[in-house]
Design a protein around this motif. Structure first.
Motif, mmCIF file in Angstrom:
data_model
loop_
_atom_site.group_PDB
_atom_site.id
_atom_site.type_symbol
_atom_site.label_atom_id
_atom_site.label_comp_id
_atom_site.label_asym_id
_atom_site.label_seq_id
_atom_site.Cartn_x
_atom_site.Cartn_y
_atom_site.Cartn_z
ATOM 1 N N ARG A 62 0.850 -1.201 0.000
ATOM 2 C CA ARG A 62 0.000 0.000 0.000
ATOM 3 C C ARG A 62 0.884 1.249 0.000
ATOM 4 O O ARG A 62 0.677 2.187 -0.778
ATOM 5 C CB ARG A 62 -0.896 -0.039 1.241
ATOM 6 C CG ARG A 62 -2.039 0.917 1.196
ATOM 7 C CD ARG A 62 -2.986 0.772 2.372
ATOM 8 N NE ARG A 62 -3.647 2.042 2.569
ATOM 9 C CZ ARG A 62 -3.135 3.044 3.281
ATOM 10 N NH1 ARG A 62 -1.987 2.886 3.905
ATOM 11 N NH2 ARG A 62 -3.763 4.189 3.372
ATOM 12 N N LEU A 65 2.824 1.705 -3.320
ATOM 13 C CA LEU A 65 1.948 2.218 -4.386
ATOM 14 C C LEU A 65 1.652 3.704 -4.165
ATOM 15 O O LEU A 65 1.701 4.501 -5.112
ATOM 16 C CB LEU A 65 0.650 1.403 -4.434
ATOM 17 C CG LEU A 65 0.802 -0.045 -4.937
ATOM 18 C CD1 LEU A 65 -0.477 -0.845 -4.681
ATOM 19 C CD2 LEU A 65 1.159 -0.080 -6.431
ATOM 20 N N ILE A 71 -2.797 4.477 -5.383
ATOM 21 C CA ILE A 71 -3.382 3.130 -5.436
ATOM 22 C C ILE A 71 -4.140 2.989 -6.761
ATOM 23 O O ILE A 71 -5.022 3.786 -7.057
ATOM 24 C CB ILE A 71 -4.376 2.912 -4.262
ATOM 25 C CG1 ILE A 71 -3.734 3.255 -2.907
ATOM 26 C CG2 ILE A 71 -4.914 1.473 -4.293
ATOM 27 C CD1 ILE A 71 -2.691 2.306 -2.416
ATOM 28 N N VAL A 76 -5.269 -2.605 -3.825
ATOM 29 C CA VAL A 76 -3.942 -3.088 -3.428
ATOM 30 C C VAL A 76 -3.803 -4.597 -3.648
ATOM 31 O O VAL A 76 -2.714 -5.095 -3.956
ATOM 32 C CB VAL A 76 -3.675 -2.748 -1.932
ATOM 33 C CG1 VAL A 76 -2.339 -3.303 -1.466
ATOM 34 C CG2 VAL A 76 -3.717 -1.242 -1.716
#
Ligand SMILES: O=C(O)COP(=O)(O)O
Length: 227
Positions: A62, A65, A71, A76
């Motif tokens: 998470r 990213l 995201i 995720v």
């Protein structure tokens, strides 16, 4: 130095894994960068990745990213699954054990202390790493990500790790970050911080050390065994 703990009752020592016994950040960052490249994202440096570690693989991905563009619409989970494939295929290459860990753990085992690992790293990956580094034994218990349906700082993680060890010796948790200290506090256990750079923490710790060769002396002081 080991004379200080040679005549004591058996302690139950519960160790965090990543950045406490091992430096796994280079291998985690390398695996994440394969996943990020497949997504067309720029790589992250191991130094940057280090800040993503500590709350489990889902949080690592998470954070990776978010740091590289946000995201994706798919969420995720697909990227977590890909990271698990890549890192899970080889969690050993690029991972090193911190200096003096092996000698210290073997000598603590020789004087009767019992040891388990309590990590957010998925249990099977943690077991592969510990066995490949010849740390299992002396470590005999392992509670990892997926062992329970909670992660640290839930005290159930520490309790589970401790109950894998026989006897009712005092429990001491050893880790490198606040989530480990909080886990110990939540479980009512002593906490000793490994801080390789000697950085002073902004959270409570019963003791700290920056070289594993010094750990037995700190342990003796924290548990009162040197008296
Ligand atoms: O998987 C992580 O994020 C960190 O794992 P650790 O609990 O061994 O530090």
């Amino acid at each position: 130095m080991f004379d200080q703990v040679a005549h004591c009752v058996s302690l139950r020592l519960i160790f965090d894994l990543d950045e406490t016994l091992i430096d796994s950040v280079p291998s985690l960052a390398a695996a994440a960068n394969v996943m990020l490249a497949e997504l067309g994202r720029a790589p992250v440096t191991p130094q940057a990745y280090k800040a993503f570690v500590g709350h489990g693989m889902l949080q690592q991905i998470r954070r990776a990213l978010l740091a590289t563009g946000g995201i994706p619409d798919q969420g995720v989970e697909p990227y977590l699954a890909r990271m698990m494939e890549i890192y899970g295929a080889d969690p050993v290459s690029g991972t090193v054990i911190f200096p003096n860990v092996s000698d210290t753990l073997h000598q603590l085992s020789d004087v009767g202390h019992q040891m388990a690992v309590c990590t957010q790293k998925p249990e099977d990956q943690a077991r592969t790493v510990l066995k490949s580094l010849n740390l299992m034994p002396p470590i005999t218990g392992l509670t990892g990500g997926g062992t329970l349906d909670v992660l640290k700082p839930d005290p159930a993680m520490l309790h589970h790790a401790a109950t894998q060890l026989s006897g009712d010796g005092q429990i001491v948790m050893v880790g490198d970050r606040d989530v480990d200290a909080q886990t110990a506090a939540n479980a009512g256990a002593k906490f000793i911080l490994f801080t390789p750079q000697g950085t002073q923490p902004d959270f409570y710790t019963d003791g700290l050390f920056s070289d594993w060769a010094h750990f037995p002396a700190v342990l003796a002081t924290v548990t009162g065994l040197s008296a």
